[in-house]
Write an enzyme that holds these catalytic residues in place. Structure first.
Site, PDB file in Angstrom:
ATOM      1  N   ASP A 320       6.522  -3.522  10.699  1.00  0.00           N
ATOM      2  CA  ASP A 320       6.589  -2.110  10.343  1.00  0.00           C
ATOM      3  C   ASP A 320       7.178  -1.216  11.426  1.00  0.00           C
ATOM      4  O   ASP A 320       7.844  -0.235  11.109  1.00  0.00           O
ATOM      5  CB  ASP A 320       5.200  -1.603   9.934  1.00  0.00           C
ATOM      6  CG  ASP A 320       4.853  -2.020   8.506  1.00  0.00           C
ATOM      7  OD1 ASP A 320       5.773  -2.371   7.744  1.00  0.00           O
ATOM      8  OD2 ASP A 320       3.664  -2.002   8.150  1.00  0.00           O
ATOM      9  N   TYR A 408       1.235   1.420   2.066  1.00  0.00           N
ATOM     10  CA  TYR A 408       0.072   1.438   2.956  1.00  0.00           C
ATOM     11  C   TYR A 408       0.014   2.707   3.791  1.00  0.00           C
ATOM     12  O   TYR A 408       1.048   3.217   4.206  1.00  0.00           O
ATOM     13  CB  TYR A 408       0.137   0.251   3.928  1.00  0.00           C
ATOM     14  CG  TYR A 408      -0.878  -0.828   3.617  1.00  0.00           C
ATOM     15  CD1 TYR A 408      -2.226  -0.628   3.902  1.00  0.00           C
ATOM     16  CD2 TYR A 408      -0.498  -2.036   3.059  1.00  0.00           C
ATOM     17  CE1 TYR A 408      -3.166  -1.610   3.618  1.00  0.00           C
ATOM     18  CE2 TYR A 408      -1.435  -3.028   2.771  1.00  0.00           C
ATOM     19  CZ  TYR A 408      -2.765  -2.806   3.057  1.00  0.00           C
ATOM     20  OH  TYR A 408      -3.688  -3.767   2.779  1.00  0.00           O
TER      21      TYR A 408
END
Ligand SMILES: *[C@@H]1O[C@H](CO)[C@@H](O)[C@H](O)[C@H]1NC(C)=O
Ligand SMILES: *[C@@H]1O[C@H](CO)[C@@H](O)[C@H](O)[C@H]1NC(C)=O
Ligand SMILES: *[C@@H]1O[C@H](CO)[C@@H](O)[C@H](O)[C@H]1NC(C)=O
Length: 676
Positions: A320, A408
């Site tokens: 990420d 998320y």
């Protein structure tokens, strides 16, 4: 874990220079560039030869970390500011350029083409362009119609493709997957399974298209999470609650410097890392001065491998920070709900794909946390005719940023405590990456004995098994720059001399790590140890090493095989703790070019040099790991799962540094009336 912000256009983006830059503290912007600096950098790059290229895109612009010595000299008196330089990673189709710009002398110091493996972080702009392409792509439109769906309710998002052993560098491509919005805003709950669109980012066109399996789109009913759409029955309610601070909070913010209680530190922002805490110093009331604790700390990488090896899912092994950017994924915080009353908000500034500054508002909040906890207490009943009760409430300071990486949400906190501890905490919330299935009941799956790589959470909806590995970069400078790493191993001793009724006890054996190899730690319940960063050049009054120790939180080890490609890229998670010799450029645990990386520039590779780390400037790396088996409560929105670790003073203070804390007294507290 993953991708760009569909609601990008809803964020407050201002492409103008930022007025907050006016008031400048001498230590300000240690980790970030100002809007005017970003504008300068852009102009200098566009004026250079590279600037002649029409399709130049600024992937990553950051302040080049100043030399540590210069920062310390500056901090302790030298009047001149460290030189301001910017690292720029730019793309023109087919080429990645690494550029160093000297902002002070207004010149491009170098511009080199990067020939190694991997690609830079994606920009939001190119992700938006990529996920809009399917809307005009006839085969995609046909697939949607064949499924009886309406194109008007289709939205898409981008997903990095990973690397799976190809010897040559692959094209710079990204996968686009699509979702169905009809009847809900919870797009991730309605995946249009089976269609993968591959977009070449250099050509910005679709170069691959797969429509393999047809499973129903899970239904919209029950997936919407907006308060306005919730319908009875509702559960019992509680009364409103808030913290009152009629005299205001006790912290001071000057630019990006924060002072609170016994702490002084700097909050920076980075496109990949999000929050960067630097020069954290704690006040020692006995020595009557601030002492250094942590030079710089941030999340270096966040590895999220999914455990589904099927054609449509195998590549879902995200990094990420390096691919999507925790900073780039930051969102504006919502007062009262993201952060309590009296929180102070700070904006973030970064360079957009065109190189111009983007200001995202209220990305950080800073607040004092009072949650009714006890920082220390004792009741003494052992003295005749006297009961002594002394209790001190716990109040701490939190710096918060939220990164919404596609589905998320990561709630990233740095918490500073009066007892000298620093806590890193991560809350995981948001929406799981659901997989659509034709199954509606577990019995059907068991009858077929099929591996669905996850749990059935609702009809037609699987929550796929996955992990989160957050690797923290913790450059500790405990009371000075030169430190050592010590493993205080807890070992069983057997009583063999017959002088005690006991047969065994434990004791502590200390091991000072001489080299990087000595400091590679894999946790083992049978081999417990405290992990200390000590200053070997200073001792406490009774002769102890002055130290901070790492009190680890959730530890989970990746179960992927070491030769599995995602794990080769994530070798930095093979040990839960590493210590490296400080090197200004070794910051990103998986390398500077994470997208499609081959794992050849990682923390594991750097520490192969096995450098001396005793009484040197060292960096502690800790990976907090979470295995995630999804359960029904994670549908349609995950209740926050919170995990953290602490850096605790260890023989750093001569005694409990909060002994003299004041207790709370009703007469000093506000008398609040019900709001009218
Ligand atoms: C959209 O949802 C509504 C009910 O919420 C349904 O009546 C309609 O058929 C749906 N349209 C499509 C194209 O799926
Ligand atoms: C490159 O620039 C040209 C001219 O501005 C534009 O037409 C083209 O779409 C650009 N290509 C990409 C991949 O952005
Ligand atoms: C710092 O790290 C970089 C990248 O690993 C390496 O090229 C360089 O030689 C290192 N510098 C020193 C002084 O070791």
């Amino acid at each position: 874990m993953k991708s760009s912000i569909i609601l990008l256009s809803l964020l407050v983006l201002a492409f103008t220079s930022h007025s907050a830059a006016a008031k400048k503290h001498p230590l300000d912007s240690l980790d970030s560039l100002s809007a005017s600096e970003i504008n300068h950098v852009r102009k200098l790059v566009l004026k250079s030869k590279l600037g002649l290229h029409k399709n130049i895109s600024f992937q990553y612009v950051a302040l080049e970390a100043p030399e540590k010595e210069t920062v310390y000299e500056w901090k302790y008196g030298s009047s001149s500011l460290p030189p301001r330089k910017a690292t720029v990673i730019a793309r023109i189709p087919g080429e990645t350029h690494q550029i160093l710009v000297d902002i002070t002398s207004k010149e491009v110091v170098y511009d080199e083409v990067y020939h190694g493996f991997g690609y830079p972080i994606f920009t939001s702009e190119e992700q938006v362009k990529a996920y809009e392409l399917p809307m005009e792509y006839p085969p995609f439109i046909k697939s949607i119609r064949t499924r009886g769906l309406d194109m008007k309710s289709v939205v898409c998002n981008t997903f990095s493709v990973g690397w799976f052993g190809e010897k040559k560098q692959g094209k710079r491509v990204i996968n686009v997957l699509c979702f169905y919005t009809n009847g809900t805003v919870n797009i991730y709950a309605r995946p249009i399974e089976g269609i993968t669109v591959v977009v070449d980012l250099d050509q910005m066109k679709i170069t691959g298209y797969i429509d393999r399996t047809k499973v129903p789109v899970p239904k919209a009913q029950g997936t919407d999470y907006r308060e306005s759409t919730q319908k009875p029955p509702f559960g019992p309610k509680t009364n409103p609650i808030s913290i009152e601070q009629p005299e205001g909070p006790s912290f001071k913010v000057h630019g990006h410097m924060v002072e609170w209680a016994n702490w002084k530190f700097h909050v920076g922002f980075d496109l990949k890392a999000g929050p960067v805490i630097s020069t954290a110093d704690v006040y020692d009331p006995e020595k009557r001065r601030f002492r250094s604790v942590m030079y710089r700390a941030f999340i270096s990488e966040l590895f999220v491998p999914y455990m589904d090896p099927s054609e449509e899912w195998y590549y879902k092994t995200y990094f990420d920070n390096g691919e999507f950017g925790l900073g780039l994924s930051s969102v504006s915080l919502q007062p009262l709900n993201d952060c309590p009353r009296h929180a102070h908000y700070m904006d973030a500034i970064y360079a957009g794909a065109n190189g111009k500054p983007v200001v995202k508002e209220n990305v950080f909040c800073i607040f004092e946390r009072y949650a009714g906890d006890v920082s220390w207490r004792h009741t003494e009943t052992g003295i005749p005719d006297l009961v002594v009760t002394e209790v001190r409430p716990e109040v701490s300071l939190v710096v918060r940023m939220v990164a919404t990486v596609g589905n998320y949400d990561y709630i990233l906190d740095w918490e500073f405590k009066k007892n000298g501890a620093i806590r890193g905490n991560v809350g995981l919330s948001g929406i799981l990456e659901y997989k659509a299935t034709s199954y509606t009941h577990l019995d059907q799956i068991q009858k077929k004995n099929e591996d669905i790589y996850g749990n059935l959470l609702a009809e037609n909806t699987i929550g796929t098994f996955h992990d989160h590995f957050l690797t923290f970069y913790l450059d500790m400078d405990v009371d000075g720059i030169e430190n050592s790493f010590v493993k205080a191993m807890i070992k069983r001793k057997d009583v063999t001399n017959g002088k005690s009724p006991r047969k065994s006890y434990w004791t502590v054996e200390k091991m000072v790590a001489k080299t990087e190899d000595d400091a590679k730690i894999q946790f083992d319940l049978k081999k417990p140890a405290d992990l200390l960063v000590i200053n070997p050049n200073k001792k406490s009054k009774v002769g102890q090493d002055i130290a901070y120790r790492l009190a680890t939180g959730s530890i989970a080890k990746s179960l992927l095989s070491l030769d599995d490609y995602p794990q080769i890229r994530a070798t930095f998670t093979n040990n839960q703790v590493w210590v490296s010799r400080y090197n200004r450029t070794e910051q990103w645990a998986g390398g500077d070019y994470m997208d499609q990386s081959h794992g050849d520039d990682t923390l594991a590779v750097w520490t192969n040099k096995n450098r001396d780390i005793e009484n040197k400037d060292i960096v502690l790396w800790y990976t907090m790991g979470i295995h995630h088996i999804p359960y029904q409560e994670d549908f349609p929105m995950m209740p926050t799962l919170s995990e953290g670790f602490e850096l605790k003073p260890t023989n750093f203070f001569e005694r409990n540094p909060i002994l003299k804390l004041e207790s709370m007294n009703a007469s000093s507290l506000p008398k609040c009336k019900k709001a009218s």
